[in-house]
Design an enzyme around this catalytic site. Sequence first.
Site, mmCIF file in Angstrom:
data_model
loop_
_atom_site.group_PDB
_atom_site.id
_atom_site.type_symbol
_atom_site.label_atom_id
_atom_site.label_comp_id
_atom_site.label_asym_id
_atom_site.label_seq_id
_atom_site.Cartn_x
_atom_site.Cartn_y
_atom_site.Cartn_z
ATOM 1 N N GLY A 6 -59.100 0.295 -0.906
ATOM 2 C CA GLY A 6 -60.140 -0.259 -1.447
ATOM 3 C C GLY A 6 -61.052 0.893 -1.639
ATOM 4 N N ALA A 7 -62.213 0.705 -0.226
ATOM 5 C CA ALA A 7 -63.298 1.791 -0.307
ATOM 6 C C ALA A 7 -62.752 3.277 -0.238
ATOM 7 C CB ALA A 7 -64.227 1.427 0.815
ATOM 8 N N LYS A 18 -79.877 -6.697 1.328
ATOM 9 C CA LYS A 18 -79.761 -5.320 0.658
ATOM 10 C C LYS A 18 -80.904 -4.827 0.194
ATOM 11 C CE LYS A 18 -76.673 -2.066 -0.441
ATOM 12 N NZ LYS A 18 -75.573 -1.707 0.163
ATOM 13 N N TYR A 39 -103.169 -7.191 -17.593
ATOM 14 C CA TYR A 39 -102.597 -8.123 -19.066
ATOM 15 C C TYR A 39 -103.180 -8.045 -20.130
ATOM 16 C CZ TYR A 39 -99.545 -11.653 -20.479
ATOM 17 O OH TYR A 39 -98.680 -12.687 -21.161
#
Length: 446
Positions: free
Chosen positions: A207-208, A105, A50
């Site tokens: 969709g997909a 995820k 820092y």
Amino acid sequence: MTTKPNIEELLAKAKIPSADALRLHPFYRGKLEVTPKCQIRDCSDFSVWYTPGVAAPCRDIEAHVDRVFAHTNKGNFVAIVSDGSRVLGLGDIGPHAALPVMEGKAILFKYLGGVDAFPICLAANQLEEIIQACKWIEPTFGAINLEDIAKPKCFTVLDRLRNEMVIPVWHDDQQGTAAVTLAGLINSLKIVGKTRDKVKIVLIGAGANIAVSRVLIAAGFPPDKMIMVDSLGILHRGREDLRTAGNETKWRMCEISNSERRSGGIAEALAGADVCIALAKPGPGVIKPEWVRRMANEAIVFACANPVPEIWPWEATEAGARIVATGRSDFPNQVNNSLGFPGIFRGVLDVAASAITDEMCIAAAEELARCAQDRGLSDQAILPTMDDWQVFPREAAAVGLKAIEQGVANKKLSREQLIEQATAIIQRARAQTKTLMEHGLIAAAP
């Protein structure tokens, strides 16, 4: 041959993870945290990490912006961006309720691909707002994963960001699903002895499957031999309802597919088809056994809705399908996006790619298919599983090499270098988690 289990037991089994999740999420207070990757021997090290020491790399980046990848973790940061408008099978539940999914995820990214991914759940659902938000956070991240955004805006958001941003942007429900589906289809066709240029493919759900069809076409499957079915029936040039704003991608399929000009619904579409790829709605009963019986010999059925596939696997097998895949781990042949995105993003980040092209997805799919071939193909083993961790470095290398070939990579490495680098990063991530568990720093679940 897929055996028929007790349906009541199967449905009960599907509820167990949800019960465990309600118990364990509060115990851990989420699944993700931030930990340092530099040594902190004592507080004097903060003068390096820092102030005042950090000013030196800041000035270096100001003078040479590409040095941000050398001085920071930007090159391994991925933003998982969602507005919560189409979450798993839950629908429009909003950004707060979407957060557990995005955290999940993120841990898949880390454990399987060594990627540091962060949930970014947006309190915004307008197309332009999502696009602008992604542009605002670009300085921090090396790539963006769009997740669980409702159609049709998800298509526009992806297309716009791919064209307007300098870092890779990808939508896992589109390109990820397409890559793993293609891998499974490559090996299924190898088993049944059919070729890409001859097979008739029915895509149930629009969709997909829009992205699946695009990637399949890029991989050499003729569009005129495809038939797509949405909630109102087969797509064809007589579908005047699809000539409206917001339906451009469906109308494009009307123009290039279905050379036989079929109309009707799923039953009419499947007659004589070699392949069925269903990414529609949970079943069972969305696809009926008698419709599968009307398919071609050695038929291939991917019924990938969760938690219950459009048709039970044993029903499809009894109706004559040679190969059946689902999205579930308790049946053979799970078509799971988690086989794709960790390795694909690992490869993208390792060469500092500026885009994730469909050709890179195809390269990942072909390597994924080869991994299964090396292990040994069978009717019930067309894909690897997530436990086969060596799949991910191989996928990463294939993606990285394709990015280099296409001129979208900022680093040039050999296949051996890419595999070595990806292997080291992934093994470190797995060892880190194991060590934290062994030392009680990640508490044992009650």
